[in-house]
Motif scaffolding. Sequence first.
Motif, short mmCIF file in Angstrom:
data_model
loop_
_atom_site.label_atom_id
_atom_site.label_comp_id
_atom_site.label_asym_id
_atom_site.label_seq_id
_atom_site.Cartn_x
_atom_site.Cartn_y
_atom_site.Cartn_z
N VAL A 188 -2.80 -6.82 6.13
CA VAL A 188 -2.45 -8.24 6.22
C VAL A 188 -2.71 -8.90 4.88
O VAL A 188 -3.83 -8.84 4.35
N MET A 189 -1.67 -9.50 4.31
CA MET A 189 -1.78 -10.23 3.05
C MET A 189 -1.41 -11.68 3.33
O MET A 189 -0.28 -11.96 3.75
N ASP A 190 -2.36 -12.59 3.09
CA ASP A 190 -2.17 -14.00 3.41
C ASP A 190 -1.87 -14.12 4.92
O ASP A 190 -2.70 -13.76 5.73
N ASP A 191 -0.66 -14.56 5.28
CA ASP A 191 -0.35 -14.72 6.70
C ASP A 191 0.65 -13.69 7.20
O ASP A 191 1.31 -13.89 8.21
N THR A 192 0.76 -12.57 6.48
CA THR A 192 1.83 -11.62 6.79
C THR A 192 1.30 -10.20 7.00
O THR A 192 0.51 -9.70 6.19
N LEU A 193 1.74 -9.57 8.08
CA LEU A 193 1.47 -8.17 8.33
C LEU A 193 2.43 -7.34 7.47
O LEU A 193 3.65 -7.44 7.63
N CYS A 194 1.89 -6.54 6.55
CA CYS A 194 2.70 -5.73 5.64
C CYS A 194 2.68 -4.27 6.08
O CYS A 194 1.61 -3.68 6.22
N ILE A 195 3.87 -3.71 6.28
CA ILE A 195 4.01 -2.35 6.80
C ILE A 195 4.65 -1.48 5.72
O ILE A 195 5.83 -1.66 5.39
N PRO A 196 3.91 -0.55 5.11
CA PRO A 196 4.49 0.33 4.09
C PRO A 196 5.65 1.14 4.65
O PRO A 196 5.54 1.74 5.73
N THR A 197 6.75 1.15 3.92
CA THR A 197 7.96 1.83 4.40
C THR A 197 8.68 2.53 3.25
O THR A 197 8.44 2.25 2.08
N ILE A 198 9.59 3.42 3.63
CA ILE A 198 10.56 3.95 2.68
C ILE A 198 11.80 3.05 2.74
O ILE A 198 11.91 2.19 3.63
N PHE A 199 12.75 3.25 1.81
CA PHE A 199 13.95 2.41 1.75
C PHE A 199 15.13 3.32 1.44
O PHE A 199 15.15 4.01 0.41
N ILE A 200 16.11 3.37 2.35
CA ILE A 200 17.26 4.25 2.18
C ILE A 200 18.56 3.47 2.35
O ILE A 200 18.57 2.38 2.92
N SER A 201 19.64 4.04 1.84
CA SER A 201 20.95 3.41 1.97
C SER A 201 21.55 3.71 3.34
O SER A 201 21.05 4.55 4.09
N TYR A 202 22.65 3.04 3.64
CA TYR A 202 23.36 3.25 4.90
C TYR A 202 23.82 4.70 5.02
O TYR A 202 23.90 5.27 6.11
N THR A 203 24.12 5.32 3.87
CA THR A 203 24.60 6.70 3.87
C THR A 203 23.48 7.72 3.71
O THR A 203 23.72 8.90 3.53
N GLY A 204 22.21 7.25 3.73
CA GLY A 204 21.08 8.16 3.78
C GLY A 204 20.39 8.47 2.48
O GLY A 204 19.36 9.15 2.47
N GLU A 205 20.93 8.00 1.35
CA GLU A 205 20.28 8.29 0.07
C GLU A 205 19.06 7.39 -0.13
O GLU A 205 19.04 6.24 0.30
N SER A 206 18.08 7.92 -0.82
CA SER A 206 16.87 7.16 -1.10
C SER A 206 17.15 6.09 -2.14
O SER A 206 17.77 6.34 -3.18
N LEU A 207 16.68 4.87 -1.85
CA LEU A 207 16.80 3.76 -2.79
C LEU A 207 15.43 3.30 -3.28
O LEU A 207 15.29 2.20 -3.81
N ASP A 208 14.43 4.16 -3.08
CA ASP A 208 13.07 3.75 -3.40
C ASP A 208 12.33 4.87 -4.12
O ASP A 208 12.88 5.92 -4.43
#
Length: 729
Positions: free
Chosen positions: A160-180
């Motif tokens: 929790v940072m300030d007033d927000t629950l932060c959830i570590p995630t990966i980030f991928i494109s619609y076609t499945g490639e990694s964007l992170d």
Amino acid sequence: MSTLRFKAVEEAFKKKAIEVSAPSKYISDFYGKYVFSTKTMSKYLSKDTMKAIKNAVEKGETLNRNVADDVAAGMKMWAMELGATHYTHWFQPLTDGTAQKHDSFIDYANGPGESIIEEFSGKLLAQQEPDASSFPSGGIRSTFEARGYTAWDPSSPAFVMDDTLCIPTIFISYTGESLDLKAPLLKALNRVDKAATAVCHYFDAHIRKVYSYLGWEQEYFLIDEGLYATRPDLVMTGRTLLGHESAKNQQLEDHYFGAIPTRVTAYMKDLEFEGYKYGIPLKTRHNEVAPNQFELAPIFSETNLAVDQNLLIMSIMKKVARRHSFRLLLHEKPFAGVNGSGKHNNWSLGTDTGIGLLTPGKTPEENLQFITFLVNTLMAVYKNNALLKASIMTAQNAHRLGANEAPPAIISVFLGTQISRILDELENSTSEKAIVVEDRKTSGIGISHIPEVLLDNTDRNRTSPFAFTGNRFEFRAVGSSANCSSGMTALSTAVAAQLEEFKETVDARIAQGMPAGKAILEVIREYIKFSKPIRFDGNNYSDEWKKEARARNLDCETCVPKIFNAYTSPESIALFDGVLSEKELFARNEVKWEIYTKKIQIEARVLGDLTVNHIIPIATRYQSLLLDNVLKIKTIYPEDKAAELSALDASLIEEIAKHVAAIKKNVDDMVDARRIANRIDDAYDKALAYHDKVLTYFDTIRYHTDKLELIVDDEIWTLPKYRELLFIR
């Protein structure tokens, strides 16, 4: 008088350290307060759910939707008790930073127009759909194709940072490639785990998992916020594009490990308390070499968690700095003439049975295991030295690497006298006798009441970009503003591939009837000989080493856009199979070239603005004062006497004119070069043009402006000088 500058200096001198109090008497009372750690989870989740999460993290089992719903309910309850009203998926796009989109917990209870409830489901925890169109993708996604997905990483705890629950995630494109940067790191860590575990089974069949550990050392500068605000180059680029070095800088080395200034001590205390709340085990703090430069370091952690903690602490550092009227500088080279900032990555491998694979053992088998992993790491670094350099290279780090303060833009490995001797003996021996790594020696100081000093099995070499330091390797070339994921992904992938090759080679010899121990030693001897060019225990700063490195066929490229090409060589494409696809590798290079271009482009624009709107007007104003003085002298004194009295002013008038003309010409030429470069469509060619045709003007323009700084009356110089930026604390 330059009112703004002198007012900022005056205010900076008045500032005192603010009072900082610990949240509790004992750190353990508030450590990890804002982290949904395993300990915290056990209070909010069922035993079955806890077991499912553990199996997902340690065994790679998929979490079903019911488990995700249970986790989400417990996580929401915990977060709301800490005052959270929103949640976000916290991810790492290809920008070296983090990104987040906050959504409120509120939703309609029974459809539109009905009462509001706080809602957070397993679906929202596990996956979200942020707009992917504005994040760099290297051509994987078109601008008009916005869909991208973030997916929960349960191996890194929510916070929790300030007033927000932060959830570590990966980030991928619609076609499945990694964007992170996180997804490839997780794949690389999984690969090195499997490869290292398989090799460990030569020595201990009970080992089930190998962990990668990282301990980062974060260097940074603190600048008074008033002085920072009056330097447009610091505000816009993070570094000073102009400025003559102070008469005193770091030459006395009196700042290094010196008494920490009181304002900075208060900042460090505040920062540590904040870090502890987020479960970041900050351990060390001290002054670094350059004035106003400092360092912090935590206890080592599992690599994925350590990366997330480093990104989080960098964010917290900036926030806390504002509370203390400082601005944090994480640029690798914010000031010319003094040391830049790195982020040394201390990397090691360890088993689930508690054995450090890069730690010398107490038995012949443990020492053979140690040598096996040490030599395979040497091989990985040797064969991929260009790639490892590319993994840590940026426009900012290029200013730091190669100077007499940091590792050069050549990757080599320092092992120290004892380990080098052992490898040399192994290489030249045909014996199968046990490998002996000496215990730590002692050294008497010669003062009766001072105890003996335990000596490590190797000295340290601060000039080495990749140094063995007793039980780990220190990747010293990583930049201070970098995301550790890039270097750790490349290193982990390279080591994993090398271990896979090693096992395949050893297994083939065992299949031919050779005893396992003999097969391992034979291959190790071959590897020691093959990888010898990467080993260098001398001064990496010397010109002699640069010549020697070329003779050893190590990668010596210094052009940043060209360095990135190591990612897309046929060897790297094969190496990254299963971690990053060929498409993803080429896309990431497109991003790297584009970011490099934009960094230089912004700096060029700021440099042009500063010189045309600040430096030249100041210089000509002072020149006018000198001209006025010369004219007044001539109205009072005879011609001969007037010429004598005004000679100095006349000389300064000419010198100012010369520097102003040079600045104007070079700025105009730089603008033209930028205009031509901007017409280039290809990302690589454009980056090369900015490197070869635009960046080359920076030093010349700076030379002339810095000369003017020494000439122009101090009272009318508008930009805070190095003596003020670096020595007001």
